[in-house]
Design a protein around this motif. Sequence first.
Motif, PDB file in Angstrom:
ATOM      1  N   GLU A  26       0.838  -1.219   0.000  1.00  0.00           N
ATOM      2  CA  GLU A  26       0.000   0.000   0.000  1.00  0.00           C
ATOM      3  C   GLU A  26       0.863   1.255   0.000  1.00  0.00           C
ATOM      4  OE1 GLU A  26      -3.170   0.767  -0.540  1.00  0.00           O
ATOM      5  OE2 GLU A  26      -3.208  -1.337  -1.088  1.00  0.00           O
ATOM      6  N   ARG A  27       1.937   1.248   0.792  1.00  0.00           N
ATOM      7  CA  ARG A  27       2.848   2.414   0.834  1.00  0.00           C
ATOM      8  C   ARG A  27       3.502   2.629  -0.524  1.00  0.00           C
ATOM      9  NH1 ARG A  27       4.110   0.487   6.031  1.00  0.00           N
ATOM     10  NH2 ARG A  27       5.964  -0.572   5.266  1.00  0.00           N
ATOM     11  N   LEU A  28       3.872   1.527  -1.182  1.00  0.00           N
ATOM     12  CA  LEU A  28       4.479   1.652  -2.518  1.00  0.00           C
ATOM     13  C   LEU A  28       3.494   2.292  -3.490  1.00  0.00           C
ATOM     14  CD1 LEU A  28       6.358  -1.776  -2.835  1.00  0.00           C
ATOM     15  CD2 LEU A  28       7.353   0.462  -2.327  1.00  0.00           C
ATOM     16  N   ARG A  29       2.227   1.880  -3.400  1.00  0.00           N
ATOM     17  CA  ARG A  29       1.191   2.478  -4.251  1.00  0.00           C
ATOM     18  C   ARG A  29       1.080   3.980  -3.990  1.00  0.00           C
ATOM     19  NH1 ARG A  29      -2.245  -1.858  -3.364  1.00  0.00           N
ATOM     20  NH2 ARG A  29      -2.476  -3.127  -5.232  1.00  0.00           N
TER      21      ARG A  29
ATOM     22  N   LYS B   9       3.281   5.929  -2.902  1.00  0.00           N
ATOM     23  CA  LYS B   9       4.479   6.659  -3.356  1.00  0.00           C
ATOM     24  C   LYS B   9       4.599   6.695  -4.883  1.00  0.00           C
ATOM     25  CE  LYS B   9       8.222   6.712  -0.728  1.00  0.00           C
ATOM     26  NZ  LYS B   9       9.368   6.338   0.134  1.00  0.00           N
ATOM     27  N   GLY B  10       3.629   6.073  -5.585  1.00  0.00           N
ATOM     28  CA  GLY B  10       3.596   6.249  -7.038  1.00  0.00           C
ATOM     29  C   GLY B  10       3.906   5.024  -7.871  1.00  0.00           C
ATOM     30  N   ILE B  11       4.103   3.865  -7.239  1.00  0.00           N
ATOM     31  CA  ILE B  11       4.321   2.650  -8.032  1.00  0.00           C
ATOM     32  C   ILE B  11       2.963   2.205  -8.591  1.00  0.00           C
ATOM     33  CG2 ILE B  11       5.153   0.256  -8.032  1.00  0.00           C
ATOM     34  CD1 ILE B  11       7.356   2.400  -7.580  1.00  0.00           C
ATOM     35  N   ARG B  12       2.862   2.165  -9.924  1.00  0.00           N
ATOM     36  CA  ARG B  12       1.578   1.910 -10.583  1.00  0.00           C
ATOM     37  C   ARG B  12       1.456   0.495 -11.147  1.00  0.00           C
ATOM     38  NH1 ARG B  12       0.001   5.044  -7.974  1.00  0.00           N
ATOM     39  NH2 ARG B  12      -0.226   7.280  -8.216  1.00  0.00           N
ATOM     40  N   SER B  13       2.568  -0.124 -11.484  1.00  0.00           N
ATOM     41  CA  SER B  13       2.529  -1.415 -12.170  1.00  0.00           C
ATOM     42  C   SER B  13       1.998  -2.521 -11.256  1.00  0.00           C
ATOM     43  CB  SER B  13       3.926  -1.799 -12.668  1.00  0.00           C
ATOM     44  OG  SER B  13       3.956  -3.150 -13.065  1.00  0.00           O
ATOM     45  N   ALA B  14       0.877  -3.124 -11.658  1.00  0.00           N
ATOM     46  CA  ALA B  14       0.302  -4.223 -10.881  1.00  0.00           C
ATOM     47  C   ALA B  14       1.270  -5.400 -10.835  1.00  0.00           C
ATOM     48  CB  ALA B  14      -1.033  -4.650 -11.485  1.00  0.00           C
ATOM     49  N   ALA B  15       1.981  -5.632 -11.936  1.00  0.00           N
ATOM     50  CA  ALA B  15       2.928  -6.756 -11.991  1.00  0.00           C
ATOM     51  C   ALA B  15       4.072  -6.557 -11.007  1.00  0.00           C
ATOM     52  CB  ALA B  15       3.474  -6.917 -13.410  1.00  0.00           C
ATOM     53  N   VAL B  16       4.569  -5.338 -10.899  1.00  0.00           N
ATOM     54  CA  VAL B  16       5.670  -5.039  -9.963  1.00  0.00           C
ATOM     55  C   VAL B  16       5.182  -5.168  -8.518  1.00  0.00           C
ATOM     56  CG1 VAL B  16       7.252  -3.240  -9.133  1.00  0.00           C
ATOM     57  CG2 VAL B  16       6.951  -3.602 -11.587  1.00  0.00           C
ATOM     58  N   LEU B  17       4.002  -4.629  -8.223  1.00  0.00           N
ATOM     59  CA  LEU B  17       3.455  -4.726  -6.867  1.00  0.00           C
ATOM     60  C   LEU B  17       3.217  -6.186  -6.483  1.00  0.00           C
ATOM     61  CD1 LEU B  17       0.967  -1.723  -7.023  1.00  0.00           C
ATOM     62  CD2 LEU B  17       3.040  -1.833  -5.635  1.00  0.00           C
ATOM     63  N   GLN B  18       2.748  -6.978  -7.438  1.00  0.00           N
ATOM     64  CA  GLN B  18       2.523  -8.402  -7.199  1.00  0.00           C
ATOM     65  C   GLN B  18       3.844  -9.123  -6.917  1.00  0.00           C
ATOM     66  OE1 GLN B  18       0.068 -10.050 -10.283  1.00  0.00           O
ATOM     67  NE2 GLN B  18       0.087 -12.100  -9.414  1.00  0.00           N
TER      68      GLN B  18
ATOM     69  N   MET C 159       6.603  -7.745  -5.710  1.00  0.00           N
ATOM     70  CA  MET C 159       7.078  -7.301  -4.390  1.00  0.00           C
ATOM     71  C   MET C 159       6.314  -8.028  -3.279  1.00  0.00           C
ATOM     72  SD  MET C 159       9.476  -4.901  -4.865  1.00  0.00           S
ATOM     73  CE  MET C 159       9.548  -3.987  -3.323  1.00  0.00           C
ATOM     74  N   ALA C 160       5.010  -8.233  -3.479  1.00  0.00           N
ATOM     75  CA  ALA C 160       4.189  -8.912  -2.468  1.00  0.00           C
ATOM     76  C   ALA C 160       4.553 -10.385  -2.343  1.00  0.00           C
ATOM     77  CB  ALA C 160       2.712  -8.760  -2.816  1.00  0.00           C
TER      78      ALA C 160
ATOM     79  N   PRO D  56      12.575  -0.830  -0.263  1.00  0.00           N
ATOM     80  CA  PRO D  56      11.577  -1.422  -1.154  1.00  0.00           C
ATOM     81  C   PRO D  56      11.110  -0.491  -2.275  1.00  0.00           C
ATOM     82  CG  PRO D  56      11.107  -2.073   1.085  1.00  0.00           C
ATOM     83  CD  PRO D  56      12.246  -1.090   1.158  1.00  0.00           C
ATOM     84  N   TYR D  57      10.916   0.803  -1.959  1.00  0.00           N
ATOM     85  CA  TYR D  57      10.457   1.726  -3.002  1.00  0.00           C
ATOM     86  C   TYR D  57      11.446   1.793  -4.165  1.00  0.00           C
ATOM     87  CZ  TYR D  57       9.586   5.926  -5.665  1.00  0.00           C
ATOM     88  OH  TYR D  57       9.396   6.786  -6.707  1.00  0.00           O
ATOM     89  N   ILE D  58      12.757   1.834  -3.854  1.00  0.00           N
ATOM     90  CA  ILE D  58      13.768   1.933  -4.904  1.00  0.00           C
ATOM     91  C   ILE D  58      13.795   0.664  -5.757  1.00  0.00           C
ATOM     92  CG2 ILE D  58      16.268   2.027  -5.320  1.00  0.00           C
ATOM     93  CD1 ILE D  58      15.112   4.754  -4.796  1.00  0.00           C
ATOM     94  N   VAL D  59      13.664  -0.491  -5.100  1.00  0.00           N
ATOM     95  CA  VAL D  59      13.595  -1.761  -5.838  1.00  0.00           C
ATOM     96  C   VAL D  59      12.409  -1.729  -6.796  1.00  0.00           C
ATOM     97  CG1 VAL D  59      13.224  -4.262  -5.617  1.00  0.00           C
ATOM     98  CG2 VAL D  59      14.741  -3.081  -4.011  1.00  0.00           C
ATOM     99  N   ALA D  60      11.242  -1.348  -6.276  1.00  0.00           N
ATOM    100  CA  ALA D  60      10.026  -1.309  -7.094  1.00  0.00           C
ATOM    101  C   ALA D  60      10.141  -0.280  -8.216  1.00  0.00           C
ATOM    102  CB  ALA D  60       8.819  -0.990  -6.212  1.00  0.00           C
ATOM    103  N   ARG D  61      10.681   0.876  -7.917  1.00  0.00           N
ATOM    104  CA  ARG D  61      10.815   1.952  -8.911  1.00  0.00           C
ATOM    105  C   ARG D  61      11.723   1.514 -10.063  1.00  0.00           C
ATOM    106  NH1 ARG D  61       9.679   5.984 -12.202  1.00  0.00           N
ATOM    107  NH2 ARG D  61      11.072   7.784 -12.163  1.00  0.00           N
ATOM    108  N   MET D  62      12.876   0.927  -9.733  1.00  0.00           N
ATOM    109  CA  MET D  62      13.819   0.523 -10.772  1.00  0.00           C
ATOM    110  C   MET D  62      13.246  -0.601 -11.642  1.00  0.00           C
ATOM    111  SD  MET D  62      17.428   0.772  -8.674  1.00  0.00           S
ATOM    112  CE  MET D  62      18.584   0.567 -10.034  1.00  0.00           C
ATOM    113  N   ILE D  63      12.553  -1.541 -11.006  1.00  0.00           N
ATOM    114  CA  ILE D  63      11.976  -2.650 -11.773  1.00  0.00           C
ATOM    115  C   ILE D  63      10.820  -2.148 -12.635  1.00  0.00           C
ATOM    116  CG2 ILE D  63      10.818  -4.889 -11.606  1.00  0.00           C
ATOM    117  CD1 ILE D  63      12.521  -5.459  -9.117  1.00  0.00           C
ATOM    118  N   GLU D  64      10.039  -1.200 -12.110  1.00  0.00           N
ATOM    119  CA  GLU D  64       8.950  -0.623 -12.911  1.00  0.00           C
ATOM    120  C   GLU D  64       9.500   0.086 -14.151  1.00  0.00           C
ATOM    121  OE1 GLU D  64       4.836   1.262 -11.583  1.00  0.00           O
ATOM    122  OE2 GLU D  64       6.451   2.706 -11.289  1.00  0.00           O
TER     123      GLU D  64
END
Length: 220
Positions: free
Chosen positions: A22-25, A27-36, A38-39, A72-80
Amino acid sequence: MTTHGLQGIGMTSQRTRARMIERLREKGIRSAAVLQAMAAVPRHVFVEEALASRAYEDTALPLGMGQTISQPYIVARMIELLLNGRPGLGKTLEIGAGCGYQAAVLAQLSKDVYAVERIAPLLEKAKANMRVLQQFNVRLKHADGHFGLPEAGPFDSIIVAAAGSAIPPDLLRQLAPGGRMVLPVGGQEQYLCLVEHTPNGFTETRLDPVRFVPLLSGTQ
């Protein structure tokens, strides 16, 4: 394994992991695949047991030997940035495997992940973590990240978890046509750089200011 198993309890539980997403969302992470992706990865498995209760905070945590597990945000951002409109990451190279956390997230979206780490004890820790997760599409190698992994290239995606003063030329040579690379660049002042291998050559886009450990030469 002593970190309450893969599912976790209390501060390492699935509910705590969901709050991180939820925090990643937010902060602007939009990709459902990336959030999935990370989860799907239990971050508490990758941190020292004394820090397990902080595993799902949005912060970098120490791994020892002067290294950290990325925020986690940086990991998600770079992968997105790597994924952005593509169905998957294809064959992926990670420079700076550390404890293996980011490689495990990449593995959710990649056909194969090749991860390079220069510090042998950290590499052993990453291998042990992959065994716990039974993550079989990750190959780990003890090597100097400046040179990439030419014997396994070219790569559709390259991600670098340490900052050099410039983009290592060997990594550019190993980026497949149509491929993307995301890496931090700089010394005191660092920024994320997106490199794309287009039919007309390489394009570079300068993005967010960041703070990473330096990309060092040699192995230890």
